[in-house]
Design a protein around this motif. Structure first.
Motif, PDB file in Angstrom:
ATOM      1  N   ARG A   1      29.516  -4.508  31.148  1.00  0.00           N
ATOM      2  CA  ARG A   1      30.009  -4.979  32.462  1.00  0.00           C
ATOM      3  C   ARG A   1      28.939  -5.640  33.416  1.00  0.00           C
ATOM      4  O   ARG A   1      29.127  -5.767  34.316  1.00  0.00           O
ATOM      5  CB  ARG A   1      30.559  -3.555  33.245  1.00  0.00           C
TER       6      ARG A   1
ATOM      7  N   GLU B   1      28.709   0.767  30.116  1.00  0.00           N
ATOM      8  CA  GLU B   1      28.052  -0.098  31.084  1.00  0.00           C
ATOM      9  C   GLU B   1      27.685  -1.553  30.909  1.00  0.00           C
ATOM     10  O   GLU B   1      27.813  -2.428  31.823  1.00  0.00           O
ATOM     11  CB  GLU B   1      27.306   0.725  32.048  1.00  0.00           C
TER      12      GLU B   1
ATOM     13  N   ASN C   1      36.258  -7.289  29.813  1.00  0.00           N
ATOM     14  CA  ASN C   1      37.029  -6.099  29.712  1.00  0.00           C
ATOM     15  C   ASN C   1      38.252  -5.838  30.110  1.00  0.00           C
ATOM     16  O   ASN C   1      38.397  -6.481  31.173  1.00  0.00           O
ATOM     17  CB  ASN C   1      35.587  -5.013  30.287  1.00  0.00           C
TER      18      ASN C   1
ATOM     19  N   ASP D   1      32.950  -9.945  38.324  1.00  0.00           N
ATOM     20  CA  ASP D   1      33.689  -8.936  37.906  1.00  0.00           C
ATOM     21  C   ASP D   1      34.463  -9.389  36.504  1.00  0.00           C
ATOM     22  O   ASP D   1      35.407  -9.657  36.492  1.00  0.00           O
ATOM     23  CB  ASP D   1      34.574  -8.381  38.978  1.00  0.00           C
ATOM     24  N   ASN D   2      33.803  -8.632  35.499  1.00  0.00           N
ATOM     25  CA  ASN D   2      34.518  -8.907  34.000  1.00  0.00           C
ATOM     26  C   ASN D   2      35.339  -7.816  33.596  1.00  0.00           C
ATOM     27  O   ASN D   2      35.606  -7.581  32.326  1.00  0.00           O
ATOM     28  CB  ASN D   2      33.474  -9.243  32.966  1.00  0.00           C
ATOM     29  N   GLN D   3      35.546  -6.700  34.587  1.00  0.00           N
ATOM     30  CA  GLN D   3      36.407  -5.717  34.167  1.00  0.00           C
ATOM     31  C   GLN D   3      37.888  -5.629  34.994  1.00  0.00           C
ATOM     32  O   GLN D   3      37.813  -5.813  36.161  1.00  0.00           O
ATOM     33  CB  GLN D   3      35.820  -4.299  34.494  1.00  0.00           C
TER      34      GLN D   3
ATOM     35  N   SER E   1      35.515   1.832  33.130  1.00  0.00           N
ATOM     36  CA  SER E   1      34.377   2.370  32.303  1.00  0.00           C
ATOM     37  C   SER E   1      34.269   3.905  32.240  1.00  0.00           C
ATOM     38  O   SER E   1      35.059   4.408  32.971  1.00  0.00           O
ATOM     39  CB  SER E   1      33.178   1.847  33.415  1.00  0.00           C
TER      40      SER E   1
END
Length: 414
Positions: A164, A161, A173, A386-388, A177
């Motif tokens: 994120r 986490e 990412n 949001d980097n996922q 997760s």
């Protein structure tokens, strides 16, 4: 302390450390240039800091991962997948005329070595970006240095986490997760099978604790708590104590947050006494687990964050299989190398969007600024907060033939 303040503080510490000990940090052994690289690090840095690792004819990426020790298959497969994607692009002329190269250093899944490797890659090898780190504790040791240097930290093989955090604007990412994986596990165990006595076996570090925390939260949402738990220390196979505590809880199911060697030993030891449902998190390394257990692995469920690497009916998997076969590497398809291939393709998408005017800022803005990245049908969604890219979690079961097949519903028995 806020994330960016912490990064700035770490940047100062890193600079002081460099002044004290120099930048002659070294990994535990492996240094390999991939995808048609010369094998020699750059002797001169490019002109501007933002262009580090970018040359007229090539772009240099760096990777610190486990190529030795109990987690070595994870690092080897991740590297194979990245190199397959890079080779595929290079065979087509590169990206805007630049070949892609990968410099890989072995950290043995040890945090201090990962930190040293990251320093070496950033300040000696002068790579453009870091890609395909393997593990939560090693990523924790590396990502702050990458952030302080302004280097992209792309597609680490971890669902932790802390990576994120939306304030971490240099992190990209790819995978779902660990919280999403453990939520899927608990949902399937409770809804499909009606089980309530669920124990947790975990690695005693930031990786295992992330999986433990995700499991506890998922159970609490259903008015439950772990029936018991047991842990082992990273890079060991000492699981006797953990097995004792788990057997004492007499669980109906065990969620396993660990690497393939200790997970395999625990499955074998527990099955000598009881026969619960086993569910392992994706980091276990599915191929390595199947090889470690042999016929004893039948019936184990593993959550995955990419599709089946054997299903060529999926467009991106067919491309991956062809790229892996053409790479010249002695590698067979696996979930981990497919994730590495997707990581390489994501890097290529960022490079392609920048054209010849490639900088780190442009690279990150292209990926993070897109509403979606389409990798032959495998969709990634990013945004300012949001980097996922992917939220996908797939449940698979290991058969008696040593192969995994996707399942929509859990079943008792093996």
């Amino acid at each position: 302390m806020r994330s960016k303040s912490l990064i700035a503080f770490v940047g100062i510490v890193v600079v002081l450390a460099m002044l004290l000990v120099g930048v002659a940090c070294s990994g535990t052994g492996q240094s390999a240039s991939g995808a048609g690289g010369s094998g020699e690090p750059a002797s001169l840095a490019p002109g501007k800091p933002g262009d580090q690792g970018v040359f007229d004819d090539r772009v240099l990426f760096g990777q610190s991962a486990a190529f030795s020790g109990p987690a070595q298959h994870l690092g080897q497969d991740m590297r194979s997948g990245i190199l397959a994607a890079f080779n595929e692009a290079n065979e087509a002329g590169g990206v805007h005329g630049r070949r892609l190269e990968l410099e890989s250093l072995d950290d043995g899944y040890e945090s201090d070595v990962a930190f040293s490797n990251t320093q070496q890659l950033l300040y000696e090898r002068e790579v453009f970006a870091l890609i395909g780190a393997v593990g939560t504790p090693t990523s924790r040791a590396a990502f702050l240095s990458a952030s302080a240097a302004g280097a992209p930290f792309l597609a680490p093989f971890t669902g932790a986490e802390f990576l994120r955090d939306p304030e971490l604007d240099n992190i990209v990412n790819l995978r779902a997760s660990y919280y999403q994986e453990t939520e899927e596990m608990v949902e399937r165990l409770t809804e499909d099978l009606g089980l309530t006595r669920i124990a947790v076996f975990y690695q005693n570090d930031s990786f295992g604790q992330a999986g433990l925390a995700g499991t506890i939260q998922a159970l609490q949402r259903r008015g439950l708590e772990p029936a018991g738990s047991g842990y082992y220390e990273r890079n060991t196979g000492a699981v006797t104590g953990a097995v004792f505590h788990i057997l004492d809880a007499d669980p109906e199911a065990i969620i396993m947050v660990g690497a393939y060697v200790p997970v395999a030993k625990t499955v074998q030891a527990v099955r000598e006494q009881i026969d619960p449902v086993f569910m392992a998190i994706s980091f276990v390394g599915s191929k390595a687990l199947a090889e470690e257990l042999g016929p004893d692995g039948a019936g184990i469920y593993v959550t995955q964050v990419v599709p089946s690497p054997d299903d060529a009916s999926i467009a991106v998997v067919a491309k991956y299989q062809a790229a892996l076969a053409d790479s010249g590497l002695e590698a067979t398809p696996s979930f981990v190398s497919l994730e590495g291939y997707l990581a390489g393709r994501l890097a290529i998408a960022g490079l392609d969007g920048c054209g010849r005017d490639l900088t780190r800022d442009c690279f990150l803005n292209v990926i993070r600024g897109k509403q979606s990245v389409d990798i032959d049908g495998f969709m990634l969604q990013y945004g300012p907060e949001d980097n996922q890219g992917s939220n996908a979690v797939f449940v698979t079961v290991l058969g008696e033939d040593g192969k995994y097949r996707p399942v929509d519903r859990l079943e008792i028995g093996r």
